[in-house]
Design a protein around this motif. Structure first.
Motif, PDB file in Angstrom:
ATOM      1  N   LEU A 374       0.832  -1.203   0.000  1.00 53.93           N
ATOM      2  CA  LEU A 374       0.000   0.000   0.000  1.00 53.93           C
ATOM      3  C   LEU A 374       0.866   1.252   0.000  1.00 53.93           C
ATOM      4  CD1 LEU A 374      -3.082   0.721   0.180  1.00 53.93           C
ATOM      5  CD2 LEU A 374      -2.694   1.093   2.623  1.00 53.93           C
ATOM      6  N   ILE A 391      -8.993   1.545  -0.022  1.00 55.72           N
ATOM      7  CA  ILE A 391      -8.381   0.239  -0.300  1.00 55.72           C
ATOM      8  C   ILE A 391      -8.066  -0.484   1.005  1.00 55.72           C
ATOM      9  CG2 ILE A 391      -6.322  -0.892  -1.240  1.00 55.72           C
ATOM     10  CD1 ILE A 391      -6.279   1.313  -3.379  1.00 55.72           C
ATOM     11  N   GLU A 394     -10.926  -2.356   2.457  1.00 53.66           N
ATOM     12  CA  GLU A 394     -11.244  -3.584   1.736  1.00 53.66           C
ATOM     13  C   GLU A 394     -10.193  -4.668   1.998  1.00 53.66           C
ATOM     14  OE1 GLU A 394     -12.469  -5.114  -2.737  1.00 53.66           O
ATOM     15  OE2 GLU A 394     -12.621  -2.988  -2.204  1.00 53.66           O
ATOM     16  N   PRO A 402      -3.556  -4.951  -2.085  1.00 53.24           N
ATOM     17  CA  PRO A 402      -3.919  -3.609  -2.562  1.00 53.24           C
ATOM     18  C   PRO A 402      -3.828  -3.483  -4.083  1.00 53.24           C
ATOM     19  CG  PRO A 402      -2.552  -3.448  -0.608  1.00 53.24           C
ATOM     20  CD  PRO A 402      -2.564  -4.892  -0.987  1.00 53.24           C
ATOM     21  N   ILE A 405      -6.857  -4.965  -5.783  1.00 57.94           N
ATOM     22  CA  ILE A 405      -8.045  -4.122  -5.631  1.00 57.94           C
ATOM     23  C   ILE A 405      -7.991  -2.943  -6.596  1.00 57.94           C
ATOM     24  CG2 ILE A 405      -9.313  -2.616  -4.037  1.00 57.94           C
ATOM     25  CD1 ILE A 405      -8.330  -4.512  -1.778  1.00 57.94           C
ATOM     26  N   VAL A 406      -6.810  -2.329  -6.727  1.00 60.88           N
ATOM     27  CA  VAL A 406      -6.630  -1.213  -7.664  1.00 60.88           C
ATOM     28  C   VAL A 406      -6.945  -1.674  -9.083  1.00 60.88           C
ATOM     29  CG1 VAL A 406      -4.913   0.314  -8.724  1.00 60.88           C
ATOM     30  CG2 VAL A 406      -4.977   0.051  -6.246  1.00 60.88           C
TER      31      VAL A 406
END
Length: 476
Positions: A374, A391, A394, A402, A405-406
């Motif tokens: 992150l 983020i 989540e 991370p 997710i991005v």
């Protein structure tokens, strides 16, 4: 102040041993069905012989060392005789004449609260009161699972000068217990139980009230509230020139008052005598030293190290060392991130928002390498800090990386300077009046141009780059 409380605590700590104090039954009985962890020894059957637990002694010695006590090589068990339905033997095995440790102290806000003694003993059973009727009468049932569970009783000197100080003492004691790993210290589960003795001194008339014992307090808050109530009650008697009875009172949660239970027992009421079935336990100084050498880093030591090693403020270090599991997780994260200050900020502002107890750290889905990843995304300009916070939530909930997710949400920061410049030129062409106003001194309009870019990119543009390019285009 005219009236001053004088408070001493008697604290029962349930030790995290694998077996009970004097038999091989499991000591972890909190959630078991009633009377399923018992044997002839812990239920006091005729002819059953108790054998002291070695682990109970080891945990007791660690606790005594952490509380700066004088640890005795020679100890002996005694019988404390009293009748109660949940005490099947009719006596409790304890240490009265030769306790494990004496003359200790716990430092609290620069003040030493003296420890009179720490002794080992066994727990009694538990009465379960039922509202159901048996032959038209209320009934009570006896669960003997807790019989024989090992306890360390800590008796303080009457050095505590306020209900708030009593609460703080218990909070710090529980922190030490958890750092040592000798007890969970959970008051709600009965692993830490406190009786408080309180008297009040009338400084104006040089008079001290009788001592009153308060029981049945199952949280730190209730200890404080019960002592506050009792202080006011005793004080009102002294103001009328009266004394209070020397008695044991219980805290009634429903009325927020203390109620009389019985007259206060004295030591001779228990008819103590040496336990004939257990010989003296002698532990050599060398063995005591070996046990004490296993002592982990204690809260105050860890706090000072965090401040020095990680350059944290006193506030940050106090929070991060408030629990041993939190402190350990922080250090594992710092090994990954190599950035203690940034890690601390994220712990204090984000992580602790989503955790409610120390036990949460046993099942965390977010891992140290997630923090590292992150931080790298932020430093590389791929996400903003605000996006990073979304983020983080989540990652905490799902354990996803991370970067994943991005990628899935398409929320990577737009840092393409050519694209940002094109967007700004178009916005400025469509708002020439605002461009002119900006050049004539209305510098606050910079927020308009940046805001338009952020709106069009749904917050994905790198705000720092948008500012820089907008200033260049506007001639600043």
């Amino acid at each position: 102040m005219r009236f001053k409380p004088v408070i001493g605590l008697e604290i029962h700590v349930q030790l995290n041993t694998k077996t009970k104090a004097f038999c091989s039954c499991s000591a972890d009985v909190f959630e078991l069905e009633p009377n399923t962890a018992i044997c002839p020894v812990c239920t006091g059957q005729p002819g059953a012989l108790p054998v002291p637990s070695k682990q109970m002694y080891e945990f007791g010695i660690l606790l005594a060392a952490a509380l700066n006590c004088k640890i005795h090589e020679y100890t002996k068990f005694d019988r404390k005789n009293y009748f109660y339905p949940d005490l099947p033997k009719g006596y409790q095995i304890t240490q009265y004449f030769y306790p494990l440790a004496t003359e200790g102290f716990l430092e609290l806000d620069g003040k030493k609260i003296r420890i009179n003694r720490i002794h080992l003993e066994e727990d009694a059973g538990k009465l379960i009161h039922s509202s159901e009727t048996v032959t038209q009468a209320e009934s009570s049932f006896v669960d003997m699972n807790r019989c024989g569970v090992p306890l360390a009783e800590i008796v303080t000197e009457p050095d505590i000068e306020s209900p708030e100080e009593a609460k703080k003492f218990l909070e710090k004691l529980r922190q030490i217990l958890r750092y040592l790993g000798v007890s969970t210290g959970d008051m709600e589960k009965g692993a830490l139980r406190c009786d408080a003795n309180i008297s009040v001194v009338d400084l104006e008339n040089n008079v001290q009230s009788n001592k009153v014992e308060v029981k049945n307090m199952n949280s730190f808050k209730f200890v404080e509230k019960a002592l506050e109530y009792e202080f006011e009650r005793i004080k009102s008697h002294l103001e009328r020139g009266e004394n209070v009875l020397k008695e044991t009172r219980g805290w009634d949660l429903s009325t927020k008052t203390t109620i009389s239970m019985r007259s206060k027992e004295e030591a001779n009421d228990y008819r103590y005598f040496p336990e004939p079935d257990i010989p003296p336990v002698v532990i050599s100084r060398e063995e005591i030293k070996k046990i004490v050498e296993k002592m982990p880093e204690l809260p105050d030591e860890k706090l000072n190290r965090f401040k020095k090693e990680y350059t944290l403020s006193d506030y940050e270090a106090k929070i991060l060392t408030s629990s041993v599991k939190l402190a350990d997780f922080f250090e594992r994260c710092v090994i990954e991130t190599k950035n203690p200050k940034e890690t601390s900020n994220w712990f204090l502002t984000e992580l602790l928002k989503y955790t409610s107890s120390e036990d949460d750290f046993d099942t965390l889905k977010i891992k140290p390498h997630h923090f590292k990843e992150l931080f790298e995304l932020i430093v590389d300009g791929k996400i903003t800090r605000n996006i990073a916070k979304e983020i983080f939530k989540e990652v905490f909930e799902t354990g996803k990386s991370p970067s994943k997710i991005v990628e899935e949400k398409g929320i990577e920061v737009i840092g393409d300077e050519t694209l940002i410049e094109e967007m700004l030129r178009k916005i400025m062409d469509e708002n020439k009046d605002k461009v002119e106003a900006y050049k004539n001194g209305k510098k606050g309009l910079m927020g308009f141009f940046v805001g338009q870019v952020m709106k069009q990119t749904k917050g994905k543009a790198d705000a720092r780059k948008v500012n820089e390019i907008a200033k260049k285009l506007l001639g600043d």
